[in-house]
Design a protein around this motif. Sequence first.
Motif: not given
Length: 213
Positions: A169-172, A197-209
């Motif tokens: 996940a990437r948080l901007v 906050i802009e949320v990027g990424g395709d991992g489980m952490a990004a999906k959880a957020v």
Amino acid sequence: MSPRRSYDQYCSAARALDTVGDRWTLLIVRELLAGPRRYTDLHADLPGVSTDVLASRLKDMERDGLATRRKLPPPGVAYVYELTGRGRQLLPVLQALGAWGEAELGELRPTDAVRAHWFALPMLRALRGMGVGEGLVEVRLEEGDFHLYVGAEDGPVYGDGPASEEPDARLVLDTVTCAAISRGELSLEDAVRDGRIEVGGDGMAAKAVKARC
């Protein structure tokens, strides 16, 4: 190496303070939670500490089994300090202190130093509070970038700068938003929902957020 001072009280809290109660010790632990650090790097990220005090605290931490010092393999010539398993056990202590200190943080003062990675532990608390169990999370601020190893049981808890591999996940976000989260005034969930906050990424952490927002 300074002689250990003691409260001479048969109490586990007093014994703990015998070891980590000196000024700067827990902040050195905070820095070493990012992994091995050179003395010069520690000194740069602990503004206000004298070279003599830093050297003394590091020696005390080696004596007390909280940190070790080792030489980097060739071609490196520098020595680095890193936490032992015993030292890493101070992470929940620092997290509890950070949560307690949210009410004391207040607004940024003109004399306050700031490092982007000082927001790492508050952001880690916020992510765990949202139910993110594990994953590599990169955080981008105008002050700089850092990354978090959410759920890590061994090795670094966070790192300065961008992640060296594609994060889950990437948080901007801006520093004002990050500071509000650190003060407990704004939840990570609300900040994402409000578009701060802009949320990027395709991992489980990004999906959880994203699932919570």
